[in-house]
Design an enzyme around this catalytic site. Structure first.
Site, PDB file in Angstrom:
ATOM      1  N   CYS A   1      15.390 -11.954  -4.794  1.00 25.44           N
ATOM      2  CA  CYS A   1      15.341 -13.243  -5.491  1.00 25.44           C
ATOM      3  C   CYS A   1      15.363 -13.081  -7.008  1.00 25.44           C
ATOM      4  CB  CYS A   1      14.116 -14.027  -5.054  1.00 25.44           C
ATOM      5  SG  CYS A   1      14.157 -14.387  -3.298  1.00 25.44           S
TER       6      CYS A   1
ATOM      7  N   HIS B   1      13.233 -19.756  -9.917  1.00 21.93           N
ATOM      8  CA  HIS B   1      13.925 -19.415  -8.670  1.00 21.93           C
ATOM      9  C   HIS B   1      13.420 -20.358  -7.586  1.00 21.93           C
ATOM     10  CE1 HIS B   1      14.973 -17.610  -4.952  1.00 21.93           C
ATOM     11  NE2 HIS B   1      13.746 -17.196  -4.709  1.00 21.93           N
TER      12      HIS B   1
ATOM     13  N   ASN C   1      16.364 -21.836  -0.136  1.00 19.72           N
ATOM     14  CA  ASN C   1      16.263 -20.669  -1.018  1.00 19.72           C
ATOM     15  C   ASN C   1      17.552 -19.854  -0.882  1.00 19.72           C
ATOM     16  OD1 ASN C   1      15.737 -18.123  -2.089  1.00 19.72           O
ATOM     17  ND2 ASN C   1      13.649 -18.018  -1.332  1.00 19.72           N
TER      18      ASN C   1
HETATM   19  N1  COA Z   1       8.076 -24.704  11.863  1.00 19.19           N
HETATM   20  C1  COA Z   1       6.904 -25.020  12.448  1.00 19.19           C
HETATM   21  N2  COA Z   1       5.832 -24.204  12.418  1.00 19.19           N
HETATM   22  C2  COA Z   1       5.958 -23.051  11.752  1.00 19.19           C
HETATM   23  C3  COA Z   1       7.156 -22.671  11.118  1.00 19.19           C
HETATM   24  C4  COA Z   1       8.236 -23.555  11.202  1.00 19.19           C
HETATM   25  N3  COA Z   1       9.421 -23.283  10.625  1.00 19.19           N
HETATM   26  N4  COA Z   1       6.953 -21.466  10.555  1.00 19.19           N
HETATM   27  C5  COA Z   1       5.702 -21.089  10.810  1.00 19.19           C
HETATM   28  N5  COA Z   1       5.095 -22.053  11.537  1.00 19.19           N
HETATM   29  C6  COA Z   1       3.726 -22.071  12.024  1.00 19.19           C
HETATM   30  C7  COA Z   1       3.142 -20.693  12.201  1.00 19.19           C
HETATM   31  O1  COA Z   1       3.516 -20.157  13.441  1.00 19.19           O
HETATM   32  C8  COA Z   1       1.658 -20.976  12.103  1.00 19.19           C
HETATM   33  O2  COA Z   1       1.232 -21.463  13.339  1.00 19.19           O
HETATM   34  P1  COA Z   1      -0.228 -21.121  13.903  1.00 19.19           P
HETATM   35  O3  COA Z   1      -1.176 -21.709  12.889  1.00 19.19           O
HETATM   36  O4  COA Z   1      -0.253 -21.829  15.217  1.00 19.19           O
HETATM   37  O5  COA Z   1      -0.288 -19.636  13.987  1.00 19.19           O
HETATM   38  C9  COA Z   1       1.577 -22.120  11.101  1.00 19.19           C
HETATM   39  O6  COA Z   1       2.887 -22.699  11.049  1.00 19.19           O
HETATM   40  C10 COA Z   1       1.145 -21.693   9.728  1.00 19.19           C
HETATM   41  O7  COA Z   1       1.874 -20.538   9.354  1.00 19.19           O
HETATM   42  P2  COA Z   1       1.794 -19.928   7.915  1.00 19.19           P
HETATM   43  O8  COA Z   1       2.783 -18.834   7.804  1.00 19.19           O
HETATM   44  O9  COA Z   1       0.360 -19.625   7.581  1.00 19.19           O
HETATM   45  O10 COA Z   1       2.242 -21.197   7.063  1.00 19.19           O
HETATM   46  P3  COA Z   1       2.217 -21.444   5.520  1.00 19.19           P
HETATM   47  O11 COA Z   1       1.488 -22.679   5.244  1.00 19.19           O
HETATM   48  O12 COA Z   1       1.854 -20.251   4.751  1.00 19.19           O
HETATM   49  O13 COA Z   1       3.745 -21.748   5.235  1.00 19.19           O
HETATM   50  C11 COA Z   1       5.643 -20.604   4.341  1.00 19.19           C
HETATM   51  C12 COA Z   1       4.701 -20.769   5.523  1.00 19.19           C
HETATM   52  C13 COA Z   1       6.623 -19.520   4.682  1.00 19.19           C
HETATM   53  C14 COA Z   1       6.379 -21.919   4.127  1.00 19.19           C
HETATM   54  C15 COA Z   1       4.809 -20.291   3.080  1.00 19.19           C
HETATM   55  O14 COA Z   1       3.908 -19.249   3.357  1.00 19.19           O
HETATM   56  C16 COA Z   1       5.668 -19.889   1.935  1.00 19.19           C
HETATM   57  O15 COA Z   1       6.475 -20.657   1.473  1.00 19.19           O
HETATM   58  N6  COA Z   1       5.480 -18.695   1.415  1.00 19.19           N
HETATM   59  C17 COA Z   1       6.284 -18.186   0.352  1.00 19.19           C
HETATM   60  C18 COA Z   1       7.594 -17.786   0.940  1.00 19.19           C
HETATM   61  C19 COA Z   1       8.620 -17.534  -0.089  1.00 19.19           C
HETATM   62  O16 COA Z   1       8.616 -18.141  -1.132  1.00 19.19           O
HETATM   63  N7  COA Z   1       9.527 -16.656   0.253  1.00 19.19           N
HETATM   64  C20 COA Z   1      10.611 -16.344  -0.589  1.00 19.19           C
HETATM   65  C21 COA Z   1      10.148 -15.514  -1.710  1.00 19.19           C
HETATM   66  S1  COA Z   1      11.359 -15.417  -2.868  1.00 19.19           S
END
Ligand code: COA
Length: 349
Positions: A114, A276, A306
């Site tokens: 990224c 980004h 993204n």
């Molecule tokens: N749809 C529905 N549920 C989903 C899902 C989706 N696409 N992806 C994950 N879940 C679920 C998980 O399985 C988890 O379920 P559980 O509580 O039953 O175990 C729950 O949602 C929470 O998961 P978690 O990973 O803790 O969610 P979060 O609030 O952290 O959100 C992201 C996930 C990925 C959106 C968030 O962590 C994020 O944006 N992180 C930064 C990622 C990023 O910027 N990446 C690129 C870097 S350049």
């Protein structure tokens, strides 16, 4: 010494719009979950056979070249940033050079995830400042839709990413107070596996948190990418989303402030911050932390997801096309991503 300015900018996104609801065909997710956690409403997916990372890059490059008022024959160096290249090797730089029938100039591939565009911009800046090149074509392009796990297992990653390309032409300028003021690059490899795609790779299970296959018994040659890896879906990106989030909200503001301080400027001096496009919640946190107004930050993640290396040039180009970046404006580009790597560039348009 001359400074480096963006003389032309362009972007290209595929016409195929994929909404959050479209993803329900493949996985257990919801429009509500995706919008609430990421801000994404839709993204673009490239045509499966007719569009590649390189072809999208070519489309963006053509626009940037035309807007710079040059022709492809004036380009004296190519830099291509991507983590979704057409081939494992050679990189997209030479593929773009061939596709655009550009003469036998140097072509460099940058794979800083990224942060790829900011890293590449910093490299280009050094070449321009030293007088080595006069017209650098910098392209950032991604075709993520080809390499994501679209089953429920991969939903935390696959809903986030989209396809697209951005390009700039960089030239020297002697105008005082114009162009790139400074760039700032950082990395922390301690967390390399938190957001990573392990295969195909030569790791032999070193570093990888959960061993991916029994390499000891693997036939020679299969260590790189075995049938077992594919059967276990280990050929897709892995991400610990919450860990990425936590680090991103610290490093984004830090590297923006670093750029401002280096130039004796304050956040309130910024005309536009282009972060980004990782997650709208991250961008909103950064905005709040730096006390920026809505008009000082440009986001488009809701429409494209993204697009990794391509996200900053796509957003910058859109903002410029909408008249949100004008001559003399102070613009900050900031990125954070896998590696971890992060960086910023402060420029006067
Ligand atoms: N749809 C529905 N549920 C989903 C899902 C989706 N696409 N992806 C994950 N879940 C679920 C998980 O399985 C988890 O379920 P559980 O509580 O039953 O175990 C729950 O949602 C929470 O998961 P978690 O990973 O803790 O969610 P979060 O609030 O952290 O959100 C992201 C996930 C990925 C959106 C968030 O962590 C994020 O944006 N992180 C930064 C990622 C990023 O910027 N990446 C690129 C870097 S350049």
């Amino acid at each position: 010494m001359p400074q480096t300015r963006i003389a032309g900018i362009g972007y290209y996104v595929p016409s195929n719009v994929v909404t959050n609801n479209d993803l329900l065909k493949y996985m257990d997710t919801s429009d509500e979950w995706i919008q609430e956690r990421t801000g994404i409403k839709e993204r673009r997916y490239a045509h499966r056979t007719d569009e590649t990372t390189t072809t999208m890059g070519v489309e963006a490059a053509k626009i940037a070249i035309e807007r710079a008022g040059i022709t492809k024959d004036d380009v004296d160096f190519i830099i291509f940033a991507t983590i979704s290249p057409d081939y494992y090797f050679p990189g997209c730089g030479v593929l773009l050079q061939r596709a655009m029938k550009i003469k036998e100039i140097g072509a460099l591939d940058v794979r800083n995830q990224c942060s790829g565009f900011v890293y590449a911009l910093s490299i280009a800046d050094q070449f321009i400042k030293t007088g080595m090149y006069k017209n650098i074509l910098l392209v950032a392009s991604e075709k993520h839709s080809f390499g994501l796990d679209f089953s429920t297992r991969g939903r935390n990653v696959s809903v986030i990413f989209g396809d697209g390309a951005g390009a700039v032409v960089l030239q020297p300028t002697e105008k005082e107070n114009q162009g790139i003021l400074s760039t700032h690059l950082h990395s922390d490899g301690e967390s390399a596996e938190i957001l990573a795609m392990f295969n195909p790779g030569t790791h032999g299970n070193h570093w990888v948190p959960e061993p991916v296959a029994d390499f000891a018994d693997a036939p020679i040659g299969e260590m790189f990418m075995s049938h077992e890896m594919i059967d276990k879906a280990q050929n897709f990106p892995n991400m610990d989303g919450p860990a990425v989030f936590k680090k991103a909200i610290v490093k984004f503001p830090e590297v923006i402030v670093e750029a401002l301080e280096k130039n004796n400027l304050k956040a309130s001096d910024l005309h536009l911050l282009i972060p980004h496009q990782a997650n709208l919640r991250i961008a909103q946190y950064v905005q709040q932390k730096l006390q920026l107004t809505d008009s000082q930050v440009y986001n488009n993640i809701e429409r494209y997801g993204n697009t990794t290396a391509a996200s900053i040039p796509i957003a910058l180009c859109e903002a410029w096309e909408q008249g949100k970046v004008k001559e003399g404006d102070l613009v900050c580009l900031a990125a954070f991503g896998s590696g971890f790597t992060w960086g910023s560039a402060l420029l006067r348009w």
